[in-house]
Design a protein around this motif. Structure first.
Motif, PDB file in Angstrom:
ATOM      1  N   VAL A  16      14.362  66.572  19.926  1.00  0.00           N
ATOM      2  CA  VAL A  16      13.842  67.523  20.904  1.00  0.00           C
ATOM      3  C   VAL A  16      12.545  68.099  20.359  1.00  0.00           C
ATOM      4  O   VAL A  16      12.462  68.482  19.184  1.00  0.00           O
ATOM      5  N   LYS A  17      11.526  68.162  21.215  1.00  0.00           N
ATOM      6  CA  LYS A  17      10.265  68.790  20.823  1.00  0.00           C
ATOM      7  C   LYS A  17      10.525  70.273  20.574  1.00  0.00           C
ATOM      8  O   LYS A  17      11.216  70.935  21.349  1.00  0.00           O
ATOM      9  N   HIS A  18       9.960  70.785  19.498  1.00  0.00           N
ATOM     10  CA  HIS A  18      10.232  72.166  19.114  1.00  0.00           C
ATOM     11  C   HIS A  18       8.975  72.821  18.529  1.00  0.00           C
ATOM     12  O   HIS A  18       8.021  72.141  18.186  1.00  0.00           O
ATOM     13  N   THR A  19       9.030  74.134  18.423  1.00  0.00           N
ATOM     14  CA  THR A  19       7.962  74.893  17.772  1.00  0.00           C
ATOM     15  C   THR A  19       8.580  75.713  16.642  1.00  0.00           C
ATOM     16  O   THR A  19       9.740  76.121  16.726  1.00  0.00           O
ATOM     17  N   VAL A  20       7.789  75.934  15.615  1.00  0.00           N
ATOM     18  CA  VAL A  20       8.244  76.689  14.453  1.00  0.00           C
ATOM     19  C   VAL A  20       7.291  77.855  14.254  1.00  0.00           C
ATOM     20  O   VAL A  20       6.076  77.677  14.202  1.00  0.00           O
ATOM     21  N   LEU A  21       7.852  79.051  14.164  1.00  0.00           N
ATOM     22  CA  LEU A  21       7.059  80.262  13.966  1.00  0.00           C
ATOM     23  C   LEU A  21       7.544  80.961  12.705  1.00  0.00           C
ATOM     24  O   LEU A  21       8.745  81.235  12.567  1.00  0.00           O
ATOM     25  N   ARG A  22       6.613  81.248  11.811  1.00  0.00           N
ATOM     26  CA  ARG A  22       6.969  81.958  10.579  1.00  0.00           C
ATOM     27  C   ARG A  22       6.525  83.398  10.713  1.00  0.00           C
ATOM     28  O   ARG A  22       5.407  83.684  11.122  1.00  0.00           O
ATOM     29  N   ASN A  23       7.383  84.332  10.358  1.00  0.00           N
ATOM     30  CA  ASN A  23       7.073  85.750  10.436  1.00  0.00           C
ATOM     31  C   ASN A  23       6.032  86.097   9.370  1.00  0.00           C
ATOM     32  O   ASN A  23       6.299  85.921   8.175  1.00  0.00           O
ATOM     33  N   PRO A  24       4.849  86.573   9.760  1.00  0.00           N
ATOM     34  CA  PRO A  24       3.801  86.870   8.768  1.00  0.00           C
ATOM     35  C   PRO A  24       4.143  88.071   7.886  1.00  0.00           C
ATOM     36  O   PRO A  24       3.631  88.185   6.771  1.00  0.00           O
ATOM     37  N   ASP A  25       5.021  88.960   8.363  1.00  0.00           N
ATOM     38  CA  ASP A  25       5.388  90.136   7.575  1.00  0.00           C
ATOM     39  C   ASP A  25       6.511  89.843   6.578  1.00  0.00           C
ATOM     40  O   ASP A  25       6.649  90.531   5.574  1.00  0.00           O
ATOM     41  N   ARG A  27       7.860  86.225   5.160  1.00  0.00           N
ATOM     42  CA  ARG A  27       7.771  84.762   5.214  1.00  0.00           C
ATOM     43  C   ARG A  27       9.113  84.072   5.009  1.00  0.00           C
ATOM     44  O   ARG A  27       9.222  82.878   5.194  1.00  0.00           O
ATOM     45  N   ARG A  28      10.161  84.813   4.657  1.00  0.00           N
ATOM     46  CA  ARG A  28      11.492  84.216   4.557  1.00  0.00           C
ATOM     47  C   ARG A  28      12.105  83.992   5.934  1.00  0.00           C
ATOM     48  O   ARG A  28      13.047  83.230   6.077  1.00  0.00           O
ATOM     49  N   ARG A  29      11.560  84.640   6.960  1.00  0.00           N
ATOM     50  CA  ARG A  29      12.099  84.533   8.324  1.00  0.00           C
ATOM     51  C   ARG A  29      11.307  83.491   9.113  1.00  0.00           C
ATOM     52  O   ARG A  29      10.088  83.595   9.242  1.00  0.00           O
ATOM     53  N   ILE A  30      12.020  82.504   9.633  1.00  0.00           N
ATOM     54  CA  ILE A  30      11.421  81.446  10.441  1.00  0.00           C
ATOM     55  C   ILE A  30      12.223  81.316  11.724  1.00  0.00           C
ATOM     56  O   ILE A  30      13.453  81.362  11.707  1.00  0.00           O
ATOM     57  N   THR A  31      11.516  81.155  12.846  1.00  0.00           N
ATOM     58  CA  THR A  31      12.148  80.935  14.145  1.00  0.00           C
ATOM     59  C   THR A  31      11.780  79.546  14.638  1.00  0.00           C
ATOM     60  O   THR A  31      10.605  79.182  14.649  1.00  0.00           O
ATOM     61  N   VAL A  32      12.792  78.795  15.048  1.00  0.00           N
ATOM     62  CA  VAL A  32      12.602  77.466  15.634  1.00  0.00           C
ATOM     63  C   VAL A  32      13.023  77.576  17.089  1.00  0.00           C
ATOM     64  O   VAL A  32      14.127  78.041  17.389  1.00  0.00           O
ATOM     65  N   ARG A  33      12.147  77.150  18.022  1.00  0.00           N
ATOM     66  CA  ARG A  33      12.425  77.230  19.465  1.00  0.00           C
ATOM     67  C   ARG A  33      12.229  75.871  20.110  1.00  0.00           C
ATOM     68  O   ARG A  33      11.376  75.097  19.693  1.00  0.00           O
ATOM     69  N   TRP A  34      13.003  75.612  21.165  1.00  0.00           N
ATOM     70  CA  TRP A  34      12.901  74.359  21.901  1.00  0.00           C
ATOM     71  C   TRP A  34      13.349  74.597  23.333  1.00  0.00           C
ATOM     72  O   TRP A  34      13.974  75.600  23.637  1.00  0.00           O
ATOM     73  N   ASP A  35      12.981  73.672  24.225  1.00  0.00           N
ATOM     74  CA  ASP A  35      13.412  73.741  25.622  1.00  0.00           C
ATOM     75  C   ASP A  35      14.818  73.171  25.742  1.00  0.00           C
ATOM     76  O   ASP A  35      15.199  72.242  25.018  1.00  0.00           O
ATOM     77  N   ALA A  36      15.569  73.706  26.682  1.00  0.00           N
ATOM     78  CA  ALA A  36      16.921  73.210  26.930  1.00  0.00           C
ATOM     79  C   ALA A  36      16.874  71.760  27.402  1.00  0.00           C
ATOM     80  O   ALA A  36      15.966  71.363  28.128  1.00  0.00           O
ATOM     81  N   VAL A  37      17.846  70.986  26.979  1.00  0.00           N
ATOM     82  CA  VAL A  37      17.975  69.595  27.385  1.00  0.00           C
ATOM     83  C   VAL A  37      19.135  69.510  28.373  1.00  0.00           C
ATOM     84  O   VAL A  37      20.233  69.974  28.065  1.00  0.00           O
ATOM     85  N   PRO A  38      18.904  68.938  29.570  1.00  0.00           N
ATOM     86  CA  PRO A  38      19.999  68.831  30.540  1.00  0.00           C
ATOM     87  C   PRO A  38      21.196  68.087  29.946  1.00  0.00           C
ATOM     88  O   PRO A  38      21.041  67.086  29.256  1.00  0.00           O
ATOM     89  N   HIS A  39      22.365  68.618  30.176  1.00  0.00           N
ATOM     90  CA  HIS A  39      23.647  68.042  29.758  1.00  0.00           C
ATOM     91  C   HIS A  39      23.903  68.124  28.257  1.00  0.00           C
ATOM     92  O   HIS A  39      24.894  67.570  27.789  1.00  0.00           O
ATOM     93  N   ALA A  40      23.041  68.775  27.516  1.00  0.00           N
ATOM     94  CA  ALA A  40      23.296  68.939  26.076  1.00  0.00           C
ATOM     95  C   ALA A  40      24.355  70.022  25.886  1.00  0.00           C
ATOM     96  O   ALA A  40      24.328  71.060  26.547  1.00  0.00           O
ATOM     97  N   GLU A  41      25.274  69.771  24.999  1.00  0.00           N
ATOM     98  CA  GLU A  41      26.310  70.757  24.690  1.00  0.00           C
ATOM     99  C   GLU A  41      25.929  71.608  23.492  1.00  0.00           C
ATOM    100  O   GLU A  41      26.290  72.771  23.411  1.00  0.00           O
ATOM    101  N   ARG A  42      25.221  71.008  22.547  1.00  0.00           N
ATOM    102  CA  ARG A  42      24.818  71.702  21.334  1.00  0.00           C
ATOM    103  C   ARG A  42      23.533  71.101  20.786  1.00  0.00           C
ATOM    104  O   ARG A  42      23.117  70.032  21.198  1.00  0.00           O
ATOM    105  N   TYR A  43      22.982  71.811  19.823  1.00  0.00           N
ATOM    106  CA  TYR A  43      21.780  71.352  19.142  1.00  0.00           C
ATOM    107  C   TYR A  43      22.016  71.441  17.635  1.00  0.00           C
ATOM    108  O   TYR A  43      22.669  72.366  17.159  1.00  0.00           O
ATOM    109  N   ILE A  44      21.481  70.482  16.918  1.00  0.00           N
ATOM    110  CA  ILE A  44      21.511  70.510  15.466  1.00  0.00           C
ATOM    111  C   ILE A  44      20.077  70.708  14.991  1.00  0.00           C
ATOM    112  O   ILE A  44      19.188  69.928  15.342  1.00  0.00           O
ATOM    113  N   VAL A  45      19.849  71.767  14.234  1.00  0.00           N
ATOM    114  CA  VAL A  45      18.535  72.027  13.642  1.00  0.00           C
ATOM    115  C   VAL A  45      18.647  71.644  12.165  1.00  0.00           C
ATOM    116  O   VAL A  45      19.512  72.147  11.450  1.00  0.00           O
TER     117      VAL A  45
END
Length: 85
Positions: A16-25, A27-45
């Motif tokens: 799945v195409k995703h984006t990664v955002l690191r908290n500048p304040d 740097r130990r905190r990272i957020t990974v975001r992606w669009d929902a996939v139709p019929h997906a039950e779960r996601y593995i990051v």
């Protein structure tokens, strides 16, 4: 009792195409975001140290399209992969 087999449904396993955002304040905190996939039950990051070619850590996400965590090393860069199933 464990049962093995198929219920006849097509198995969904795709990157799945995703984006990664690191908290500048913090740097130990990272957020990974992606669009929902139709019929997906779960996601593995999956993630690992950038450039190592190994994604040896993972988290399973059931009902969201985002994973935010603060367990990363602040001075390391990471590679990520998101798979829907």
């Amino acid at each position: 009792m464990r049962l093995f087999g198929s219920d006849g449904k097509k198995v969904l396993d795709r990157k799945v195409k995703h984006t990664v955002l690191r908290n500048p304040d913090d740097r130990r905190r990272i957020t990974v975001r992606w669009d929902a996939v139709p019929h997906a039950e779960r996601y593995i990051v999956r993630w690992g140290i950038a450039g190592s070619g190994v994604l040896n850590n993972s988290a399973e996400v059931a009902s969201d399209t985002e994973l935010e965590a603060g367990w990363y090393n602040r001075d390391s860069d990471y590679d990520f992969e998101v798979r829907a199933y």
